[in-house]
Design an enzyme around this catalytic site. Structure first.
Site, PDB file in Angstrom:
ATOM      1  N   ASN A  23       0.807  -1.223   0.000  1.00  0.00           N
ATOM      2  CA  ASN A  23       0.000   0.000   0.000  1.00  0.00           C
ATOM      3  C   ASN A  23       0.842   1.276   0.000  1.00  0.00           C
ATOM      4  O   ASN A  23       0.301   2.377  -0.120  1.00  0.00           O
ATOM      5  CB  ASN A  23      -0.986  -0.028   1.172  1.00  0.00           C
ATOM      6  CG  ASN A  23      -2.062  -1.090   0.948  1.00  0.00           C
ATOM      7  OD1 ASN A  23      -2.219  -1.603  -0.166  1.00  0.00           O
ATOM      8  ND2 ASN A  23      -2.800  -1.429   1.995  1.00  0.00           N
ATOM      9  N   CYS A 116     -10.582  -5.579  -3.056  1.00  0.00           N
ATOM     10  CA  CYS A 116     -11.328  -6.562  -2.274  1.00  0.00           C
ATOM     11  C   CYS A 116     -12.764  -6.097  -2.089  1.00  0.00           C
ATOM     12  O   CYS A 116     -13.024  -4.933  -1.789  1.00  0.00           O
ATOM     13  CB  CYS A 116     -10.654  -6.765  -0.912  1.00  0.00           C
ATOM     14  SG  CYS A 116      -9.057  -7.564  -1.042  1.00  0.00           S
ATOM     15  N   ARG A 121     -17.419   0.575  -1.344  1.00  0.00           N
ATOM     16  CA  ARG A 121     -16.205   1.408  -1.330  1.00  0.00           C
ATOM     17  C   ARG A 121     -16.430   2.647  -2.214  1.00  0.00           C
ATOM     18  O   ARG A 121     -16.061   2.662  -3.387  1.00  0.00           O
ATOM     19  CB  ARG A 121     -15.001   0.574  -1.781  1.00  0.00           C
ATOM     20  CG  ARG A 121     -14.759  -0.599  -0.835  1.00  0.00           C
ATOM     21  CD  ARG A 121     -13.568  -1.432  -1.197  1.00  0.00           C
ATOM     22  NE  ARG A 121     -12.309  -0.830  -0.812  1.00  0.00           N
ATOM     23  CZ  ARG A 121     -11.131  -1.453  -0.894  1.00  0.00           C
ATOM     24  NH1 ARG A 121     -11.070  -2.675  -1.344  1.00  0.00           N
ATOM     25  NH2 ARG A 121     -10.026  -0.841  -0.527  1.00  0.00           N
ATOM     26  N   PRO A 122     -17.032   3.693  -1.627  1.00  0.00           N
ATOM     27  CA  PRO A 122     -17.368   4.888  -2.417  1.00  0.00           C
ATOM     28  C   PRO A 122     -16.131   5.699  -2.815  1.00  0.00           C
ATOM     29  O   PRO A 122     -15.054   5.509  -2.243  1.00  0.00           O
ATOM     30  CB  PRO A 122     -18.249   5.710  -1.466  1.00  0.00           C
ATOM     31  CG  PRO A 122     -17.850   5.268  -0.099  1.00  0.00           C
ATOM     32  CD  PRO A 122     -17.381   3.844  -0.206  1.00  0.00           C
ATOM     33  N   ILE A 123     -16.296   6.602  -3.801  1.00  0.00           N
ATOM     34  CA  ILE A 123     -15.173   7.467  -4.197  1.00  0.00           C
ATOM     35  C   ILE A 123     -15.567   8.945  -4.132  1.00  0.00           C
ATOM     36  O   ILE A 123     -14.938   9.788  -4.759  1.00  0.00           O
ATOM     37  CB  ILE A 123     -14.634   7.132  -5.606  1.00  0.00           C
ATOM     38  CG1 ILE A 123     -15.760   7.170  -6.638  1.00  0.00           C
ATOM     39  CG2 ILE A 123     -13.932   5.791  -5.640  1.00  0.00           C
ATOM     40  CD1 ILE A 123     -15.224   7.391  -8.035  1.00  0.00           C
ATOM     41  N   LEU A 125     -15.189  11.140  -1.833  1.00  0.00           N
ATOM     42  CA  LEU A 125     -14.159  12.038  -1.280  1.00  0.00           C
ATOM     43  C   LEU A 125     -13.057  12.322  -2.309  1.00  0.00           C
ATOM     44  O   LEU A 125     -12.491  13.418  -2.338  1.00  0.00           O
ATOM     45  CB  LEU A 125     -13.541  11.435  -0.012  1.00  0.00           C
ATOM     46  CG  LEU A 125     -14.505  11.190   1.148  1.00  0.00           C
ATOM     47  CD1 LEU A 125     -13.795  10.477   2.303  1.00  0.00           C
ATOM     48  CD2 LEU A 125     -15.101  12.512   1.655  1.00  0.00           C
TER      49      LEU A 125
HETATM   50  N1  EPU Z   1     -14.581   6.420   2.196  1.00  0.00           N
HETATM   51  C1  EPU Z   1     -15.644   7.225   1.848  1.00  0.00           C
HETATM   52  N2  EPU Z   1     -15.558   7.910   0.660  1.00  0.00           N
HETATM   53  C2  EPU Z   1     -14.478   7.834  -0.150  1.00  0.00           C
HETATM   54  C3  EPU Z   1     -13.389   7.011   0.212  1.00  0.00           C
HETATM   55  C4  EPU Z   1     -13.470   6.302   1.403  1.00  0.00           C
HETATM   56  O1  EPU Z   1     -16.635   7.311   2.546  1.00  0.00           O
HETATM   57  O2  EPU Z   1     -14.465   8.511  -1.191  1.00  0.00           O
HETATM   58  C5  EPU Z   1     -14.645   5.654   3.464  1.00  0.00           C
HETATM   59  C6  EPU Z   1     -14.707   4.153   3.216  1.00  0.00           C
HETATM   60  O3  EPU Z   1     -16.015   3.704   2.987  1.00  0.00           O
HETATM   61  C7  EPU Z   1     -14.090   3.590   4.492  1.00  0.00           C
HETATM   62  C8  EPU Z   1     -13.100   4.671   4.921  1.00  0.00           C
HETATM   63  O4  EPU Z   1     -13.443   5.854   4.174  1.00  0.00           O
HETATM   64  O5  EPU Z   1     -15.072   3.472   5.479  1.00  0.00           O
HETATM   65  C9  EPU Z   1     -11.644   4.354   4.672  1.00  0.00           C
HETATM   66  O6  EPU Z   1     -11.436   3.952   3.334  1.00  0.00           O
HETATM   67  P1  EPU Z   1     -10.078   4.293   2.591  1.00  0.00           P
HETATM   68  O7  EPU Z   1     -10.406   5.211   1.468  1.00  0.00           O
HETATM   69  O8  EPU Z   1      -9.070   4.679   3.580  1.00  0.00           O
HETATM   70  O9  EPU Z   1      -9.667   2.877   1.956  1.00  0.00           O
HETATM   71  P2  EPU Z   1      -8.922   2.645   0.578  1.00  0.00           P
HETATM   72  O10 EPU Z   1      -8.005   3.744   0.292  1.00  0.00           O
HETATM   73  O11 EPU Z   1      -9.907   2.224  -0.450  1.00  0.00           O
HETATM   74  C10 EPU Z   1      -6.830   1.471   1.631  1.00  0.00           C
HETATM   75  C11 EPU Z   1      -6.113   0.158   1.476  1.00  0.00           C
HETATM   76  C12 EPU Z   1      -6.953  -0.951   2.114  1.00  0.00           C
HETATM   77  C13 EPU Z   1      -7.217  -0.607   3.580  1.00  0.00           C
HETATM   78  C14 EPU Z   1      -7.836   0.786   3.703  1.00  0.00           C
HETATM   79  C15 EPU Z   1      -7.958   1.256   5.147  1.00  0.00           C
HETATM   80  C16 EPU Z   1      -4.843   0.437  -0.548  1.00  0.00           C
HETATM   81  C17 EPU Z   1      -4.658   0.114  -1.979  1.00  0.00           C
HETATM   82  N3  EPU Z   1      -5.916  -0.114   0.068  1.00  0.00           N
HETATM   83  O12 EPU Z   1      -8.069   1.337   0.948  1.00  0.00           O
HETATM   84  O13 EPU Z   1      -6.145  -2.123   2.040  1.00  0.00           O
HETATM   85  O14 EPU Z   1      -8.102  -1.554   4.133  1.00  0.00           O
HETATM   86  O15 EPU Z   1      -7.011   1.754   3.017  1.00  0.00           O
HETATM   87  O16 EPU Z   1      -6.718   1.242   5.773  1.00  0.00           O
HETATM   88  O17 EPU Z   1      -4.055   1.174   0.046  1.00  0.00           O
HETATM   89  C18 EPU Z   1      -5.679  -4.415   1.909  1.00  0.00           C
HETATM   90  O18 EPU Z   1      -4.487  -4.135   1.719  1.00  0.00           O
HETATM   91  O19 EPU Z   1      -6.076  -5.589   2.166  1.00  0.00           O
HETATM   92  C19 EPU Z   1      -6.691  -3.361   1.849  1.00  0.00           C
HETATM   93  C20 EPU Z   1      -7.981  -3.610   1.671  1.00  0.00           C
END
Ligand code: EPU
Length: 409
Positions: A23, A116, A121-123, A125
Site C-alpha cells: 500500500n 477486495c 467502497r465509495p469514491i 471524497l
Molecule cells: N470512504 C468514503 N468515501 C471515499 C473514500 C473512502 O466514505 O471517497 C470511506 C470508506 O467507505 C471507508 C473509509 O473511508 O469506510 C476508509 O477507506 P479508505 O479510502 O481509507 O480505503 P482505501 O483507500 O480504499 C486502503 C487500502 C486498504 C485498507 C484501507 C484502510 C490500498 C490500496 N488499500 O483502501 O487495504 O483496508 O485503506 O486502511 O491502500 C488491503 O491491503 O487488504 C486493503 C484492503
C-alpha cells in the site's frame, strides 16, 4: 486460477524477511504518471497488485524498466487514454489514476474500480478533492484547465482520497491545505516521493500544506509492509515453533503487539527482528480496528484465528464495518463466532483442515494461517487474491518449514 495446497501441523522454524509495502508502493507507482521525466522507486514488491499498476501506467505510454526491487518509470512519451476496464477492475489503487491523470492531462475518466469486495467502497471524497482544486465532473469524466490550490476538508480519513488529494495538490498551481487526512505510513512515503519531484509539502498534526509545481524526476523508497509483517508474526504465534521475522516496522505495529500479548503470544523484539515461539499463556483480547495509528483494519482478519486458538475475543471494525465475510470461510475450519454490531465475537475453537475459496486478500491469508495450524490437507482455492498482496508467499512459508504448494487449476 491458483490454489494453495497446505499439509498442516508442521512446527515452524527459521527466518522470514518482510517485503516492501504494497500500500506504499501502489501510490508511488501510479503517482509517477503525474511526474515528468524519469522516476525511480526502490523496494517495490513483486506481487499481483504492483504488476497491474505497472501495466496500467504503461497503457498511457510510460516506459518501465525493472531491476531487482527497483522500478524506473519514464513518462516522456505518455498520452491521455482510458485504461482497459479489465485492468482497472483488478485493483483498488486504480482510483489513483483520478489524481494522476487529472494532474498530467487535465482529464480523468471515472471507472469501475476493483479491489477486495468486503464492503461498499465509495469514491465521493476523491471527487470532492478534485473539485476543491478546480476540476469539474461532467458525466463520467473529470476535467480541469489546470488544477489550482484550494482547501480540502475530508469528513473521514480516507487513505485513497488523501493519496489523490496529495497527487493533485502537488501538481496544482499555488498552495493547498488538506485537513481530516489519513496518516498511514504509506501516505507519508508518498509525501516524500512527491517532495523529491519538487512539491513543497509540510505536515502538521491537523493539516498538510502543499505548494504545487510541475513535478519532475521523482525518487521513492518503499518501506517494509506492516501488514505482511503482522501476518507472519501472527502465523508463527498461531502455529508455534521458533520463527524470526526480520525487517519489521515495529513502531507501526504497537497496537498489534499489545493485542497478541493479551492473547498470550510469546515473542521478543530485537532491532527490526521479532522472534516468535507460539502462545505461552492463552488469553483474550478486544480489538477495535481504526485509522492509523490505531489497530489496522487489514490485520483484523489476521488476528481472528489467533483468538480462536487462544481464549477468544472480540473484533470491531470502524473502517469497514462489514468486513467480516471472511469468518464464513474460517467457519469451514471449525472457527466459532457470532456477529455483533460492526464486529464479531470469536470463541475458542477446535480447528481442522478444510477446502475453501479465498474470500479476499486478508481473509484468504487468514485461511492460509488456519490451514497451517490444522493437521491434514487443506486447499485454498481462488488464491490469486492472496498472491496479489503477499510476495513469494510459497517460498517464505516453505523457508520456515511449512508444507505449502501453489499450483494452477
Ligand atoms: N470512504 C468514503 N468515501 C471515499 C473514500 C473512502 O466514505 O471517497 C470511506 C470508506 O467507505 C471507508 C473509509 O473511508 O469506510 C476508509 O477507506 P479508505 O479510502 O481509507 O480505503 P482505501 O483507500 O480504499 C486502503 C487500502 C486498504 C485498507 C484501507 C484502510 C490500498 C490500496 N488499500 O483502501 O487495504 O483496508 O485503506 O486502511 O491502500 C488491503 O491491503 O487488504 C486493503 C484492503
Amino acid at each position: 486460477m491458483k490454489k494453495i495446497i497446505i499439509s498442516g501441523g508442521n512446527v515452524l522454524d527459521g527466518r522470514v524477511a518482510v517485503s516492501g509495502s504494497k500500500n506504499a508502493a501502489l501510490p508511488m507507482l501510479l503517482a509517477s504518471l503525474a511526474i515528468e521525466g524519469e522516476s525511480v522507486i526502490s523496494g517495490v514488491p513483486k506481487i499481483g497488485d504492483t504488476e497491474v499498476a505497472l501495466r496500467l501506467i504503461s497503457e498511457y505510454g510510460a516506459e518501465i524498466v525493472r531491476y531487482e526491487d527497483a522500478v524506473k518509470i519514464d513518462t516522456r512519451g505518455v498520452k491521455f487514454c482510458l485504461p482497459s476496464e479489465e485492468l482497472v477492475a483488478k485493483i483498488r489503487a486504480s482510483t489513483y489514476l483520478i489524481g494522476a491523470s487529472l494532474a498530467r492531462f487535465g482529464e480523468a475518466g471515472i471507472l469501475k474500480y476493483g479491489g477486495c469486495d468486503f464492503a461498499r467502497r465509495p469514491i465521493d471524497l476523491h471527487i470532492e478533492a478534485a473539485e476543491a482544486l478546480g476540476a469539474k465532473l461532467l458525466g463520467d469524466t473529470l476535467y480541469s484547465d489546470g488544477l489550482v490550490g484550494g482547501e480540502i476538508n475530508f469528513r473521514t480519513p480516507s487513505v485513497g482520497a488523501t493519496v489523490n488529494a496529495l497527487i493533485m495538490a502537488a501538481s496544482a498551481d499555488g498552495e493547498s491545505v488538506i485537513r481530516g487526512f489519513a496518516r498511514e505510513p504509506h501516505v507519508l512515503s508518498l509525501i516524500d516521493f512527491l517532495s523529491s519531484a519538487g512539491a513543497q509539502i509540510m505536515l502538521t498534526d491537523t493539516e498538510i500544506h502543499v505548494v504545487g509545481t510541475r513535478l519532475k524526476n521523482g525518487r521513492g523508497r518503499v518501506g517494509p509492509d506492516m501488514i505482511e509483517a503482522g501476518s507472519y508474526i501472527a502465523t508463527a504465534a498461531l502455529v508455534g515453533g521458533d520463527v524470526t521475522v526480520s525487517g519489521v516496522p515495529r513502531d507501526e505495529l504497537s497496537p498489534f503487539f499489545s493485542a497478541i500479548s493479551e492473547l498470550g503470544a510469546d515473542f521478543s523484539l530485537s532491532g527490526d527482528a521479532v522472534r516468535v515461539t507460539g502462545i505461552k499463556q492463552p488469553g483474550k483480547a478486544r480489538v477495535v480496528a481504526a485509522p492509523y495509528p490505531r489497530f489496522p483494519t487489514d490485520l483484523q482478519p489476521i488476528i481472528a484465528p489467533l483468538m480462536a486458538r487462544a481464549l477468544g475475543g472480540e473484533i470491531v471494525d470502524t473502517v469497514w464495518e462489514s468486513r467480516f465475510g471472511y469468518l464464513n470461510t474460517l467457519r469451514s475450519f471449525g472457527l466459532r463466532f457470532d456477529l455483533i454490531r460492526h464486529g464479531a465475537k470469536i470463541y475458542p475453537s477446535e480447528l481442522h483442515s478444510a477446502t475453501v475459496t479465498a474470500p479476499d486478500l486478508r481473509g484468504g491469508m487468514a485461511a492460509v494461517m488456519t490451514a497451517l495450524l490444522s493437521e491434514g490437507e487443506s486447499v485454498i482455492c481462488a488464491a490469486d487474491t492472496v498472491l496479489r498482496g503477499y510476495e513469494n508467499i510459497e517460498e517464505k512459508l516453505r523457508g520456515i518449514g511449512a508444507d505449502v504448494t501453489v499450483s494452477d487449476y
